[in-house]
Design a protein around this motif. Structure first.
Motif, PDB file in Angstrom:
ATOM      1  N   ASN A 228    -102.471  14.534  52.128  1.00 41.48           N
ATOM      2  CA  ASN A 228    -102.942  15.880  52.451  1.00 41.48           C
ATOM      3  C   ASN A 228    -103.652  16.551  51.291  1.00 41.48           C
ATOM      4  OD1 ASN A 228    -101.711  15.748  55.077  1.00 41.48           O
ATOM      5  ND2 ASN A 228     -99.736  16.151  54.094  1.00 41.48           N
ATOM      6  N   SER A 229    -104.131  15.766  50.345  1.00 46.93           N
ATOM      7  CA  SER A 229    -104.774  16.317  49.155  1.00 46.93           C
ATOM      8  C   SER A 229    -106.292  16.254  49.293  1.00 46.93           C
ATOM      9  CB  SER A 229    -104.325  15.541  47.917  1.00 46.93           C
ATOM     10  OG  SER A 229    -102.929  15.676  47.718  1.00 46.93           O
ATOM     11  N   LEU A 230    -106.980  16.606  48.204  1.00 47.24           N
ATOM     12  CA  LEU A 230    -108.436  16.513  48.158  1.00 47.24           C
ATOM     13  C   LEU A 230    -108.891  15.090  48.447  1.00 47.24           C
ATOM     14  CD1 LEU A 230    -109.355  18.490  44.904  1.00 47.24           C
ATOM     15  CD2 LEU A 230    -109.947  19.153  47.240  1.00 47.24           C
ATOM     16  N   PRO A 231    -110.112  14.912  48.930  1.00 44.97           N
ATOM     17  CA  PRO A 231    -110.648  13.549  49.037  1.00 44.97           C
ATOM     18  C   PRO A 231    -110.574  12.837  47.690  1.00 44.97           C
ATOM     19  CG  PRO A 231    -112.071  15.101  50.169  1.00 44.97           C
ATOM     20  CD  PRO A 231    -111.047  15.920  49.444  1.00 44.97           C
ATOM     21  N   TYR A 232    -110.366  11.530  47.747  1.00 48.56           N
ATOM     22  CA  TYR A 232    -110.098  10.752  46.537  1.00 48.56           C
ATOM     23  C   TYR A 232    -111.145  10.955  45.453  1.00 48.56           C
ATOM     24  CZ  TYR A 232    -109.894   6.597  43.539  1.00 48.56           C
ATOM     25  OH  TYR A 232    -109.868   5.753  42.466  1.00 48.56           O
ATOM     26  N   TYR A 233    -112.413  10.826  45.794  1.00 48.55           N
ATOM     27  CA  TYR A 233    -113.441  10.885  44.756  1.00 48.55           C
ATOM     28  C   TYR A 233    -113.620  12.301  44.208  1.00 48.55           C
ATOM     29  CZ  TYR A 233    -114.597   6.003  45.338  1.00 48.55           C
ATOM     30  OH  TYR A 233    -114.517   4.622  45.334  1.00 48.55           O
ATOM     31  N   ASP A 234    -113.295  13.315  44.988  1.00 49.68           N
ATOM     32  CA  ASP A 234    -113.285  14.683  44.457  1.00 49.68           C
ATOM     33  C   ASP A 234    -112.183  14.830  43.412  1.00 49.68           C
ATOM     34  OD1 ASP A 234    -115.361  15.318  46.117  1.00 49.68           O
ATOM     35  OD2 ASP A 234    -114.127  16.346  47.616  1.00 49.68           O
ATOM     36  N   ALA A 235    -111.022  14.246  43.711  1.00 51.92           N
ATOM     37  CA  ALA A 235    -109.900  14.309  42.770  1.00 51.92           C
ATOM     38  C   ALA A 235    -110.188  13.502  41.510  1.00 51.92           C
ATOM     39  CB  ALA A 235    -108.631  13.791  43.441  1.00 51.92           C
ATOM     40  N   LEU A 236    -110.853  12.365  41.685  1.00 54.80           N
ATOM     41  CA  LEU A 236    -111.119  11.455  40.566  1.00 54.80           C
ATOM     42  C   LEU A 236    -111.938  12.134  39.472  1.00 54.80           C
ATOM     43  CD1 LEU A 236    -110.717   8.461  39.725  1.00 54.80           C
ATOM     44  CD2 LEU A 236    -112.926   7.988  40.787  1.00 54.80           C
ATOM     45  N   LEU A 463    -116.674  24.129  31.067  1.00 55.03           N
ATOM     46  CA  LEU A 463    -116.816  23.058  30.076  1.00 55.03           C
ATOM     47  C   LEU A 463    -117.411  21.784  30.674  1.00 55.03           C
ATOM     48  CD1 LEU A 463    -113.429  23.327  28.108  1.00 55.03           C
ATOM     49  CD2 LEU A 463    -115.660  24.234  27.443  1.00 55.03           C
ATOM     50  N   LYS A 464    -117.436  21.690  31.985  1.00 49.70           N
ATOM     51  CA  LYS A 464    -117.901  20.454  32.624  1.00 49.70           C
ATOM     52  C   LYS A 464    -119.428  20.382  32.627  1.00 49.70           C
ATOM     53  CE  LYS A 464    -113.952  20.336  35.804  1.00 49.70           C
ATOM     54  NZ  LYS A 464    -113.523  20.301  37.222  1.00 49.70           N
ATOM     55  N   VAL A 465    -119.958  19.194  32.404  1.00 56.38           N
ATOM     56  CA  VAL A 465    -121.414  19.003  32.460  1.00 56.38           C
ATOM     57  C   VAL A 465    -121.820  18.665  33.890  1.00 56.38           C
ATOM     58  CG1 VAL A 465    -121.534  18.253  30.061  1.00 56.38           C
ATOM     59  CG2 VAL A 465    -121.259  16.541  31.860  1.00 56.38           C
ATOM     60  N   ALA A 466    -123.072  18.970  34.214  1.00 62.59           N
ATOM     61  CA  ALA A 466    -123.558  18.774  35.581  1.00 62.59           C
ATOM     62  C   ALA A 466    -123.610  17.304  35.981  1.00 62.59           C
ATOM     63  CB  ALA A 466    -124.946  19.393  35.722  1.00 62.59           C
ATOM     64  N   GLY A 467    -123.615  16.412  34.990  1.00 60.99           N
ATOM     65  CA  GLY A 467    -123.679  14.989  35.288  1.00 60.99           C
ATOM     66  C   GLY A 467    -122.535  14.495  36.147  1.00 60.99           C
ATOM     67  N   VAL A 468    -121.387  15.199  36.119  1.00 64.42           N
ATOM     68  CA  VAL A 468    -120.239  14.816  36.934  1.00 64.42           C
ATOM     69  C   VAL A 468    -120.578  14.873  38.422  1.00 64.42           C
ATOM     70  CG1 VAL A 468    -117.875  15.457  37.543  1.00 64.42           C
ATOM     71  CG2 VAL A 468    -118.604  15.575  35.172  1.00 64.42           C
ATOM     72  N   ASP A 469    -121.464  15.796  38.802  1.00 54.06           N
ATOM     73  CA  ASP A 469    -121.789  15.993  40.216  1.00 54.06           C
ATOM     74  C   ASP A 469    -122.920  15.091  40.711  1.00 54.06           C
ATOM     75  OD1 ASP A 469    -119.910  18.114  40.308  1.00 54.06           O
ATOM     76  OD2 ASP A 469    -121.390  19.463  39.422  1.00 54.06           O
ATOM     77  N   LEU A 470    -123.521  14.343  39.803  1.00 56.05           N
ATOM     78  CA  LEU A 470    -124.656  13.508  40.186  1.00 56.05           C
ATOM     79  C   LEU A 470    -124.202  12.134  40.661  1.00 56.05           C
ATOM     80  CD1 LEU A 470    -127.135  14.211  37.240  1.00 56.05           C
ATOM     81  CD2 LEU A 470    -127.149  15.247  39.512  1.00 56.05           C
ATOM     82  N   PRO A 471    -124.827  11.593  41.719  1.00 55.06           N
ATOM     83  CA  PRO A 471    -124.558  10.194  42.066  1.00 55.06           C
ATOM     84  C   PRO A 471    -125.081   9.286  40.957  1.00 55.06           C
ATOM     85  CG  PRO A 471    -126.371  11.076  43.390  1.00 55.06           C
ATOM     86  CD  PRO A 471    -125.791  12.233  42.632  1.00 55.06           C
ATOM     87  N   TRP A 472    -124.546   8.081  40.900  1.00 58.15           N
ATOM     88  CA  TRP A 472    -124.812   7.193  39.765  1.00 58.15           C
ATOM     89  C   TRP A 472    -126.293   6.921  39.570  1.00 58.15           C
ATOM     90  CZ3 TRP A 472    -127.123   2.438  40.641  1.00 58.15           C
ATOM     91  CH2 TRP A 472    -127.148   2.008  41.970  1.00 58.15           C
ATOM     92  N   TYR A 473    -127.049   6.808  40.657  1.00 57.55           N
ATOM     93  CA  TYR A 473    -128.465   6.470  40.499  1.00 57.55           C
ATOM     94  C   TYR A 473    -129.268   7.635  39.922  1.00 57.55           C
ATOM     95  CZ  TYR A 473    -129.268   9.018  44.887  1.00 57.55           C
ATOM     96  OH  TYR A 473    -129.326   9.988  45.859  1.00 57.55           O
ATOM     97  N   LYS A 474    -128.810   8.892  40.213  1.00 58.51           N
ATOM     98  CA  LYS A 474    -129.472  10.047  39.604  1.00 58.51           C
ATOM     99  C   LYS A 474    -129.076  10.186  38.135  1.00 58.51           C
ATOM    100  CE  LYS A 474    -130.153  13.041  43.641  1.00 58.51           C
ATOM    101  NZ  LYS A 474    -129.858  14.378  44.226  1.00 58.51           N
TER     102      LYS A 474
END
Length: 517
Positions: A228-236, A463-474
């Motif tokens: 019942n938690s956040l989706p896995y990759y959001d949590a990761l 403190l988080k950089v925007a790169g965290v939100d980018l898919p790997w190819y971007k």
């Protein structure tokens, strides 16, 4: 001045923080990892916080302040010992990282599930407790990110070694393979072409291994135990802060994003009184002492007789005394100048002025402690980050390295003679110690400040950089590189066609007009 700033930071921290409830998840059944987890959580408890820690080992020396609740992973120590007896770690010395990394990933996947399935952990998950922050040891145990989402708390990672691929991926930290060697490679920052090629190949291999195999395996565990938690990759990727057990005096300098903080050496405590027999032995050894320990996971008793005898024969020829961590009651063929012990207080021994050299496996804790006390090193690395640490020791000039397979009476004698008779190693060791100690505030004060900072700022998303939100190819600019490549190909094609047309026009023979008479 340093004491003043330390005092000022403590005062500011105390004024701007209140008692927080903190959960620590430190599941790796290895003493060195346990030392680091306990050191951080005890430091937080000493600041008055209410601490709960999931651990395979019971801590007996509890903090005097705050609250320190232990959720023990009972039977984990025995389970680890049974796994340990099935392998001789010395035999893994020549294992290539391309095989060693999948082995560790599989082992940690098993341990991750054993933690989540443990009765005491299940009680905690069903207890309805609330926490202000969750601190998780980052060691290929991705499904444990669910503890933070389950308790709806900001997540801090403690990386028990320096920055590496399995942490960098989660916070979009850059690590150019041109000068940042992989953790499992014994390379310096100045790599040859062949080393850069190997380093890049290992990076790509690990990246594929994590995304294609490790992350999906842990997604299954995460979804099973935290449905019942956040989706896995959001949590990761929901990481507020990474505390790194590293420092420029210990590690090669590498880039960090803003939410990565060095706290290397935070486990080092003020030295205590030595047991009487050790104090007497060290005090009376005016000719000097060599301290020999292969750490907590490696056991000297597992050395083959040929290798053990190489050490014994070398030591027997020396005037110096030897203090050897030997895990059994009897050391066969023990010379008169050698004293052995099943357990030895390493920090107190290294602090003694008569200790002139440390023979070690090159583990990060041992390396940290020898730098702290300014003692030269002979490193005999076996696995993991030990080879990288040994390379750093050699590059910084405060020690030498000797390959496990190269150990012989002759090579040991040569290395020890060089280390003990050339004053540059002791001088460089003292210099590294000065760099280690030259900080505005101590590492544990730094760690406590940043944990409380995350609590005060509700996860510190700034403190988080925007790169965290980018898919790997971007993130890798593959889409941009692809467009540029297509544009270059198309432009080249146009140039080719135009050039071909011009050449064809220029090559046509001119038609001469014939005059009629």
């Amino acid at each position: 001045m340093k004491i003043f700033f330390s005092f000022l930071l403590i005062v500011v921290t105390l004024r701007n923080s209140k008692c927080a409830k903190i959960l620590g998840v430190f599941p790796v059944p290895a003493r060195s990892h346990c030392i680091l987890g306990n050191s951080l959580m005890k430091g937080l408890a000493e600041r008055g916080h209410d601490v709960t820690i999931i651990t395979p080992y019971t801590e007996k020396n509890l903090p005097k302040k705050g609250s320190y609740k232990q959720i023990e992973l009972t039977e984990f120590e025995g389970l680890h010992d049974r796994r340990r007896t099935k392998m001789n770690i010395f035999e893994m010395e020549e294992t290539t990282p391309f095989l060693f990394i999948p082995f560790v990933l599989q082992l940690m996947t098993e341990i991750t599930e054993e933690v989540l399935n443990h009765t005491n952990v299940q009680k905690l998950l069903k207890s309805g407790e609330k926490f202000d922050v969750v601190i998780i040891e980052q060691f290929m145990n991705e499904a444990h990110k669910g503890f933070a989402t389950h308790f709806n708390a900001p997540m801090i990672l403690l990386n028990t070694i320096g920055a590496n691929i399995w942490t960098n991926m989660l916070v979009a930290n850059p690590a150019p393979t041109s000068y940042v060697p992989d953790l499992f490679l014994s390379y310096s920052s100045h790599m040859t072409f062949r080393e850069r090629l190997t380093n890049t190949a290992l990076y790509v291999y690990c990246y594929i291994l994590f995304h294609a195999f490790n992350f999906p395996q842990h997604a299954r565990l995460y979804n099973e135990y935290f449905p019942n938690s956040l989706p896995y990759y959001d949590a990761l990727y929901n990481v507020s802060l990474v505390l790194l057990n590293s420092h420029p005096s210990l590690n090669q300098p590498v880039p960090y994003v803003p939410n990565m903080i060095d706290i290397g050496g935070f486990h080092v405590q003020p030295t205590k009184t030595l047991p009487h027999d050790l104090q007497k032995f060290l005090d009376e050894s005016k000719e000097g002492v060599i301290y020999f320990s292969m750490g907590s996971n490696l056991k000297s008793t597992e050395l083959p007789p040929k290798t053990r005898n190489a050490f014994l024969n070398t030591f027997a020829k020396m005037k110096m005394k030897i203090l050897w961590k030997w895990e059994e009651d009897v050391l066969p063929g023990q010379p008169k100048n050698v004293k052995s012990g099943k357990w030895l207080p390493q920090q107190e021994i290294l602090a003694h002025p008569n200790v002139k050299l440390f023979i070690t496996h090159g583990g990060l804790l041992s390396t940290t402690e020898t730098i702290y006390h300014g003692v030269p090193v002979l490193a005999i690395p076996i696995m993991g980050d030990q080879k990288l640490n040994a390379e750093s020791i050699v590059n910084e000039g405060f020690g030498l390295s000797l390959g496990y397979k190269e150990i012989s009476e002759q090579t040991l004698t040569q290395k020890l003679d060089e280390l003990l008779n050339n004053p540059k190693y002791a001088k460089n060791a003292k210099k590294r110690s000065e760099i280690f100690h030259d900080r505005l505030v101590g590492p544990i004060e730094t760690a406590v400040y940043w944990v409380e900072y995350v609590i005060r700022h509700r996860g510190a998303p700034h403190l988080k950089v925007a790169g965290v939100d980018l898919p790997w190819y971007k993130y890798m600019l593959l889409d941009v590189i692809g467009v540029i490549f297509i544009a270059l190909v198309f432009s080249s094609y146009l140039v080719y066609k135009v050039t071909k047309k011009i050449c064809s026009l220029c090559s046509k023979p001119k038609v001469q007009k014939v005059k009629r008479s």
